[in-house]
Scaffold this motif. Structure first.
Motif, PDB file in Angstrom:
ATOM      1  N   THR A 271      40.956  41.734  48.921  1.00  0.00           N
ATOM      2  CA  THR A 271      40.765  40.544  48.815  1.00  0.00           C
ATOM      3  C   THR A 271      39.774  40.246  47.898  1.00  0.00           C
ATOM      4  N   ASP A 272      38.468  41.190  47.899  1.00  0.00           N
ATOM      5  CA  ASP A 272      37.729  41.201  46.927  1.00  0.00           C
ATOM      6  C   ASP A 272      38.009  41.426  45.414  1.00  0.00           C
ATOM      7  N   ALA A 273      39.081  42.405  45.383  1.00  0.00           N
ATOM      8  CA  ALA A 273      39.578  42.363  44.209  1.00  0.00           C
ATOM      9  C   ALA A 273      40.227  41.307  43.424  1.00  0.00           C
ATOM     10  N   ILE A 274      40.806  40.749  44.387  1.00  0.00           N
ATOM     11  CA  ILE A 274      41.635  39.558  43.992  1.00  0.00           C
ATOM     12  C   ILE A 274      40.900  38.317  43.667  1.00  0.00           C
ATOM     13  N   LEU A 275      39.939  38.060  44.401  1.00  0.00           N
ATOM     14  CA  LEU A 275      39.071  36.961  44.443  1.00  0.00           C
ATOM     15  C   LEU A 275      37.630  37.151  43.761  1.00  0.00           C
ATOM     16  N   GLY A 276      37.260  38.298  43.440  1.00  0.00           N
ATOM     17  CA  GLY A 276      36.039  38.503  42.881  1.00  0.00           C
ATOM     18  C   GLY A 276      35.136  38.385  43.910  1.00  0.00           C
ATOM     19  N   THR A 277      33.914  39.173  43.627  1.00  0.00           N
ATOM     20  CA  THR A 277      32.477  38.993  44.536  1.00  0.00           C
ATOM     21  C   THR A 277      31.582  39.506  43.606  1.00  0.00           C
ATOM     22  N   THR A 278      30.193  39.149  44.183  1.00  0.00           N
ATOM     23  CA  THR A 278      28.990  39.770  43.976  1.00  0.00           C
ATOM     24  C   THR A 278      28.505  40.716  44.898  1.00  0.00           C
TER      25      THR A 278
END
Length: 372
Positions: A271-278
Motif C-alpha cells: 500500500t505504501d508503494a502504491i500510495l507513497g509515503t514519508t
C-alpha cells in the motif's frame, strides 16, 4: 701445524660459546699490547687463527673432516683468505676506514604490528583508540645505558677502543694485515663490567604501554596504518621502530559498503508503494527523512546525498543508497481479500503472461547500486 682444538684448550665437541670464551681468555693473556714477548706473539697468532677456523661453521666442518685448516681455511674453496685480502685493499683493513670505527651499541628497534577491529559506524568519521601494546621500552634503571647506575662502559683492553683487532694472514702474495671485529667487545670498543641488573645490560625491558591512536575515516579491512617511532625501543636505548595498525571492519547487520557509499534495503508495504509515503530511517550517523513517491517499484534505488563514508583522503562524503523491496502480504482476511479483488477489477490488471526475462530483486539492486 698444531691442532686448533689443542691451541684453544677445548674439546672437539666444544660449543661455539665455549670456543669464543676460550679465545677471549687467551687473547687477554697473549695480545702483544699486554704480553710483548716473541713467544706470546706467536701463540697469539696461532690462537687467533684457530679461532678463525673453528668459529666458522663451514671451515670447522672441513677441518674436522681432515682439511689441514691452513690460513684462510685450507683447501681450494677457502685458499688464501681472499675475503680478508679484499677487505684490506678495498677499505676494510687498517688506516681508519669506515669499518674500523667501533660499532654503536644503540640500534633501531623492531617494528610492531597491532590489529584493531572497528564497526562500520566508526569508519564513517574515524575513531580514537587507546591500545595496550606489549613491547620493549627503555630501561628506567639505566636509562638505556646498559650499565649498573654509578658505573660506565670501559675501554676494551684487547682492541683499545677501536672495536677491531689486526690479524696477520698468510696468503699467496705474502703476509697481509687485516682488521677484524674484536671478539672481546663484539666490535663496540668498550665492555660493560657491571651490566644493569634490571635489563641485564640490554638497555631495554619488556613492558605494556598505552599508545593513543586517531584512526582516520574511510579505512577498510586489510589496511595498515603506520605510526613512525611508536614501535619497540632499540637495544641500548636506540631509536624506536614503527608501529603498524592492521584494520578489520566488522560486517554490519543492515548497511554494507561500496567504496565511499553505504548501501541498504528498505522493506515497503504494498500500500505504501502504491500510495507513497514519508518515513524516517536510522542511518549510521542519525535519523534521515526519506520520501517514497507513489508507485515506487521494487528495485528502485533512492539516493541520500552526503550520508555515506568520509573518504580516507578527502572531505566529500559518499552517499547513502537505499534499494526498495516491496513486501507482498501473504495472509489476508475475508474483508482485505474482497477489497483487493475489487481493486483488481477496477484497475483491470492484465492476466499473468510471459514477458522479457527479469533478473531477481537483489541482482537488480546490485546493478542499480553500481550504476547509480
Amino acid at each position: 701445524m698444531a691442532d686448533h682444538y689443542e691451541v684453544l684448550g677445548v674439546s672437539r665437541d666444544a660449543s661455539q660459546d665455549d670456543i669464543k670464551k676460550a679465545y677471549r681468555r687467551l687473547a687477554r693473556q697473549l695480545h702483544p699490547d699486554v704480553n710483548p714477548g716473541d713467544d706470546a706473539a706467536e701463540r697469539f697468532k696461532l690462537v687467533t687463527h684457530a679461532y678463525d677456523v673453528l668459529s666458522d661453521a663451514e671451515q670447522r666442518r672441513r677441518y674436522d673432516m681432515g682439511d689441514s685448516g691452513g690460513f684462510g681455511g685450507g683447501g681450494a674453496a677457502g685458499f688464501g683468505g681472499f675475503g680478508d685480502i679484499f677487505d684490506t685493499f678495498f677499505g676494510g683493513g687498517g688506516g681508519g676506514g669506515a669499518r674500523t670505527r667501533p660499532r654503536s651499541r644503540a640500534e633501531r628497534g623492531q617494528d610492531a604490528l597491532v590489529r584493531v577491529t572497528l564497526d562500520l559506524g566508526e569508519v564513517v568519521f574515524g575513531a580514537h583508540r587507546d591500545l595496550e601494546v606489549d613491547t620493549a621500552v627503555i630501561c628506567e634503571t639505566c636509562e638505556g645505558g646498559c650499565c649498573q647506575p654509578g658505573t660506565s662502559p670501559v675501554t676494551c683492553d684487547i682492541c683499545h677502543g677501536s672495536g677491531h683487532v689486526q690479524r696477520t694472514v698468510r696468503s699467496l702474495i705474502g703476509n697481509v694485515v687485516t682488521n677484524q671485529p674484536c671478539a672481546t667487545c663484539q666490535g663496540h670498543g668498550t665492555t660493560i663490567p657491571y651490566p644493569c641488573a634490571t635489563c641485564q645490560g640490554q638497555g631495554r625491558v619488556r613492558a605494556r604501554r598505552t599508545v593513543s591512536v586517531d584512526i582516520p575515516a574511510g579505512v577498510e579491512t586489510g589496511l595498515r596504518l603506520q605510526l613512525p617511532g611508536s614501535g619497540e625501543v632499540g637495544p641500548a636505548g636506540g631509536p624506536n621502530g614503527d608501529l603498524y595498525l592492521e584494520v578489520t571492519v566488522e560486517p554490519h547487520d543492515i548497511f554494507s559498503r561500496d567504496g565511499d557509499d553505504l548501501l541498504a534495503t528498505l522493506d515497503v508495504s504494498m500500500t505504501d508503494a502504491i500510495l507513497g509515503t514519508t518515513t524516517t530511517i536510522d542511518a549510521l550517523d542519525g535519523p534521515v527523512d526519506l520520501e517514497l513517491r507513489a508507485g515506487v517499484q521494487a528495485g528502485d534505488v533512492l539516493t541520500i546525498k552526503g550520508r555515506g563514508i568520509t573518504p580516507l583522503r578527502g572531505h566529500q562524503r559518499g552517499d547513502l543508497r537505499v534499494g526498495v523491496h516491496v513486501v507482498t502480504p501473504t495472509r489476508l482476511d475475508h474483508k482485505e481479500r474482497a477489497l483487493i479483488e475489487e481493486f483488481a477489477k477496477k484497475t483491470k490488471a492484465p492476466a499473468p503472461h510471459l514477458a522479457e526475462f527479469q533478473q531477481g530483486l537483489f541482482a537488480k539492486l546490485r546493478d542499480r547500486f553500481r550504476n547509480g
